[in-house]
Design a protein around this motif. Structure first.
Motif, PDB file in Angstrom:
ATOM      1  N   ILE A  28       0.106  10.627  27.425  1.00 50.55           N
ATOM      2  CA  ILE A  28       1.324   9.829  27.256  1.00 50.55           C
ATOM      3  C   ILE A  28       2.165  10.477  26.161  1.00 50.55           C
ATOM      4  CG2 ILE A  28       2.299   7.554  26.766  1.00 50.55           C
ATOM      5  CD1 ILE A  28       0.479   7.570  29.246  1.00 50.55           C
ATOM      6  N   GLN A  29       3.291  11.070  26.552  1.00 46.81           N
ATOM      7  CA  GLN A  29       4.158  11.763  25.604  1.00 46.81           C
ATOM      8  C   GLN A  29       5.189  10.837  24.974  1.00 46.81           C
ATOM      9  OE1 GLN A  29       3.705  15.298  25.011  1.00 46.81           O
ATOM     10  NE2 GLN A  29       1.836  14.578  25.997  1.00 46.81           N
ATOM     11  N   ALA A  30       5.669   9.873  25.766  1.00 48.07           N
ATOM     12  CA  ALA A  30       6.721   8.969  25.277  1.00 48.07           C
ATOM     13  C   ALA A  30       6.813   7.759  26.191  1.00 48.07           C
ATOM     14  CB  ALA A  30       8.069   9.693  25.253  1.00 48.07           C
ATOM     15  N   VAL A  31       7.394   6.706  25.654  1.00 46.74           N
ATOM     16  CA  VAL A  31       7.736   5.505  26.417  1.00 46.74           C
ATOM     17  C   VAL A  31       9.185   5.211  26.068  1.00 46.74           C
ATOM     18  CG1 VAL A  31       7.302   3.042  26.720  1.00 46.74           C
ATOM     19  CG2 VAL A  31       5.384   4.594  26.355  1.00 46.74           C
ATOM     20  N   ALA A  32      10.023   5.018  27.071  1.00 50.72           N
ATOM     21  CA  ALA A  32      11.450   4.807  26.789  1.00 50.72           C
ATOM     22  C   ALA A  32      12.107   4.011  27.907  1.00 50.72           C
ATOM     23  CB  ALA A  32      12.153   6.154  26.638  1.00 50.72           C
ATOM     24  N   TRP A  33      13.177   3.326  27.527  1.00 47.51           N
ATOM     25  CA  TRP A  33      14.026   2.664  28.508  1.00 47.51           C
ATOM     26  C   TRP A  33      14.971   3.729  29.053  1.00 47.51           C
ATOM     27  CZ3 TRP A  33      12.996  -2.093  30.159  1.00 47.51           C
ATOM     28  CH2 TRP A  33      12.233  -2.929  29.344  1.00 47.51           C
ATOM     29  N   LYS A  34      14.873   4.021  30.332  1.00 47.39           N
ATOM     30  CA  LYS A  34      15.682   5.061  30.960  1.00 47.39           C
ATOM     31  C   LYS A  34      16.750   4.398  31.819  1.00 47.39           C
ATOM     32  CE  LYS A  34      14.374   8.978  31.180  1.00 47.39           C
ATOM     33  NZ  LYS A  34      14.823  10.153  30.464  1.00 47.39           N
ATOM     34  N   HIS A  35      18.000   4.785  31.586  1.00 52.12           N
ATOM     35  CA  HIS A  35      19.098   4.289  32.424  1.00 52.12           C
ATOM     36  C   HIS A  35      18.932   4.879  33.809  1.00 52.12           C
ATOM     37  CE1 HIS A  35      23.109   3.560  34.016  1.00 52.12           C
ATOM     38  NE2 HIS A  35      23.182   2.600  33.094  1.00 52.12           N
ATOM     39  N   ILE A  36      19.205   4.095  34.812  1.00 51.47           N
ATOM     40  CA  ILE A  36      19.007   4.540  36.191  1.00 51.47           C
ATOM     41  C   ILE A  36      19.775   5.832  36.491  1.00 51.47           C
ATOM     42  CG2 ILE A  36      20.818   3.090  37.178  1.00 51.47           C
ATOM     43  CD1 ILE A  36      18.849   2.601  39.534  1.00 51.47           C
ATOM     44  N   ASP A  37      20.934   6.017  35.864  1.00 48.64           N
ATOM     45  CA  ASP A  37      21.715   7.239  36.084  1.00 48.64           C
ATOM     46  C   ASP A  37      21.066   8.469  35.453  1.00 48.64           C
ATOM     47  OD1 ASP A  37      23.713   5.952  37.536  1.00 48.64           O
ATOM     48  OD2 ASP A  37      24.920   5.552  35.750  1.00 48.64           O
ATOM     49  N   ASP A  38      20.161   8.265  34.506  1.00 49.92           N
ATOM     50  CA  ASP A  38      19.526   9.382  33.808  1.00 49.92           C
ATOM     51  C   ASP A  38      18.213   9.832  34.452  1.00 49.92           C
ATOM     52  OD1 ASP A  38      21.587   9.380  31.953  1.00 49.92           O
ATOM     53  OD2 ASP A  38      20.533   7.991  30.618  1.00 49.92           O
ATOM     54  N   LEU A  39      17.800   9.157  35.500  1.00 52.48           N
ATOM     55  CA  LEU A  39      16.565   9.541  36.161  1.00 52.48           C
ATOM     56  C   LEU A  39      16.797  10.770  37.028  1.00 52.48           C
ATOM     57  CD1 LEU A  39      15.208   6.067  37.359  1.00 52.48           C
ATOM     58  CD2 LEU A  39      14.658   7.301  35.259  1.00 52.48           C
ATOM     59  N   SER A  40      15.888  11.720  36.937  1.00 50.77           N
ATOM     60  CA  SER A  40      15.972  12.875  37.827  1.00 50.77           C
ATOM     61  C   SER A  40      15.608  12.411  39.231  1.00 50.77           C
ATOM     62  CB  SER A  40      14.997  13.961  37.383  1.00 50.77           C
ATOM     63  OG  SER A  40      13.665  13.555  37.665  1.00 50.77           O
ATOM     64  N   LYS A  41      15.807  13.267  40.221  1.00 48.60           N
ATOM     65  CA  LYS A  41      15.438  12.898  41.589  1.00 48.60           C
ATOM     66  C   LYS A  41      13.946  12.619  41.682  1.00 48.60           C
ATOM     67  CE  LYS A  41      19.276  15.102  43.887  1.00 48.60           C
ATOM     68  NZ  LYS A  41      19.743  16.052  44.863  1.00 48.60           N
ATOM     69  N   LEU A  42      13.129  13.392  40.976  1.00 48.18           N
ATOM     70  CA  LEU A  42      11.694  13.158  40.982  1.00 48.18           C
ATOM     71  C   LEU A  42      11.375  11.816  40.343  1.00 48.18           C
ATOM     72  CD1 LEU A  42       8.713  13.941  41.356  1.00 48.18           C
ATOM     73  CD2 LEU A  42       8.857  15.112  39.151  1.00 48.18           C
ATOM     74  N   ASP A  43      11.953  11.562  39.153  1.00 48.06           N
ATOM     75  CA  ASP A  43      11.694  10.305  38.459  1.00 48.06           C
ATOM     76  C   ASP A  43      12.110   9.126  39.327  1.00 48.06           C
ATOM     77  OD1 ASP A  43      11.015  11.925  36.275  1.00 48.06           O
ATOM     78  OD2 ASP A  43      12.980  11.687  35.342  1.00 48.06           O
ATOM     79  N   PHE A  44      13.310   9.209  39.902  1.00 48.81           N
ATOM     80  CA  PHE A  44      13.794   8.105  40.722  1.00 48.81           C
ATOM     81  C   PHE A  44      12.925   7.950  41.959  1.00 48.81           C
ATOM     82  CE2 PHE A  44      16.131   5.695  43.755  1.00 48.81           C
ATOM     83  CZ  PHE A  44      16.609   4.659  42.977  1.00 48.81           C
ATOM     84  N   GLY A  45      12.468   9.073  42.508  1.00 48.43           N
ATOM     85  CA  GLY A  45      11.588   9.012  43.671  1.00 48.43           C
ATOM     86  C   GLY A  45      10.319   8.244  43.371  1.00 48.43           C
ATOM     87  N   LEU A  46       9.751   8.457  42.172  1.00 49.13           N
ATOM     88  CA  LEU A  46       8.548   7.732  41.785  1.00 49.13           C
ATOM     89  C   LEU A  46       8.829   6.244  41.656  1.00 49.13           C
ATOM     90  CD1 LEU A  46       7.157  10.237  39.131  1.00 49.13           C
ATOM     91  CD2 LEU A  46       6.166   9.728  41.369  1.00 49.13           C
ATOM     92  N   VAL A  47       9.981   5.892  41.079  1.00 52.80           N
ATOM     93  CA  VAL A  47      10.340   4.482  40.927  1.00 52.80           C
ATOM     94  C   VAL A  47      10.624   3.856  42.287  1.00 52.80           C
ATOM     95  CG1 VAL A  47      12.060   2.891  40.001  1.00 52.80           C
ATOM     96  CG2 VAL A  47      11.220   4.768  38.594  1.00 52.80           C
ATOM     97  N   ALA A  48      11.408   4.534  43.106  1.00 55.44           N
ATOM     98  CA  ALA A  48      11.766   3.988  44.417  1.00 55.44           C
ATOM     99  C   ALA A  48      10.535   3.840  45.295  1.00 55.44           C
ATOM    100  CB  ALA A  48      12.807   4.874  45.090  1.00 55.44           C
ATOM    101  N   ALA A  49       9.651   4.828  45.260  1.00 53.67           N
ATOM    102  CA  ALA A  49       8.431   4.744  46.060  1.00 53.67           C
ATOM    103  C   ALA A  49       7.544   3.607  45.570  1.00 53.67           C
ATOM    104  CB  ALA A  49       7.672   6.064  46.012  1.00 53.67           C
ATOM    105  N   ALA A  50       7.536   3.408  44.262  1.00 53.18           N
ATOM    106  CA  ALA A  50       6.701   2.354  43.698  1.00 53.18           C
ATOM    107  C   ALA A  50       7.128   0.984  44.191  1.00 53.18           C
ATOM    108  CB  ALA A  50       6.773   2.397  42.178  1.00 53.18           C
TER     109      ALA A  50
END
Length: 139
Positions: free
Chosen positions: A101-123
């Motif tokens: 675990i490197q960090a925990v942060a509130w990420k704005h939806i616009d700041d998510l990379s395609k990979l990051d958003f893919g993980l959230v959307a798939a979840a």
């Protein structure tokens, strides 16, 4: 195959994400992990949030249950109430000298990379349009 449970925490247009680094990869994902034997998906989600983010989930609502082709089942829970301040925890599946675990942060939806958003959307099995619509409803 191991089943998984994870948590979705939303504040306006931001999502609580965990930055993990292992096996030569570094990525942001929802807090969560494998369901231990004898543990319910809900119990696993609560445990994983505590381990990875140092947060105590008080109220959770099921968001989705997805069965993948390999037979694994992933459960996502919306955390509507919690105690604590998000901070990096530890992943007990790795040795003490491995800080996954490197960090925990509130990420704005616009700041998510395609990979990051893919993980959230798939979840949560949400498209970006559905996620925006949902975030606007809860904010």
């Amino acid at each position: 195959m191991r089943h998984r449970a994870q948590c979705l925490l939303i504040d306006s247009l931001t999502i609580l994400m965990v930055n993990q680094a292992h096996n030569g990869r570094n990525y942001w994902c929802l807090p969560g992990g494998g369901i231990d034997e004898g543990e319910t998906p809900r119990q696993a989600a609560i445990r994983e949030l505590k381990e990875e983010c140092e947060l105590d989930a008080l109220e959770l609502q099921p968001v989705s249950t997805i069965t993948y082709l390999d037979g694994s089942i992933h459960h996502t829970f919306l955390v509507t109430s919690y105690q604590g301040t998000p901070q990096p925890g530890r992943d007990p599946e790795f040795s003490d000298d491995t800080q996954v675990i490197q960090a925990v942060a509130w990420k704005h939806i616009d700041d998510l990379s395609k990979l990051d958003f893919g993980l959230v959307a798939a979840a949560g099995s949400l498209t970006q349009e559905q996620m925006y619509r949902y975030l606007k409803q809860v904010s």
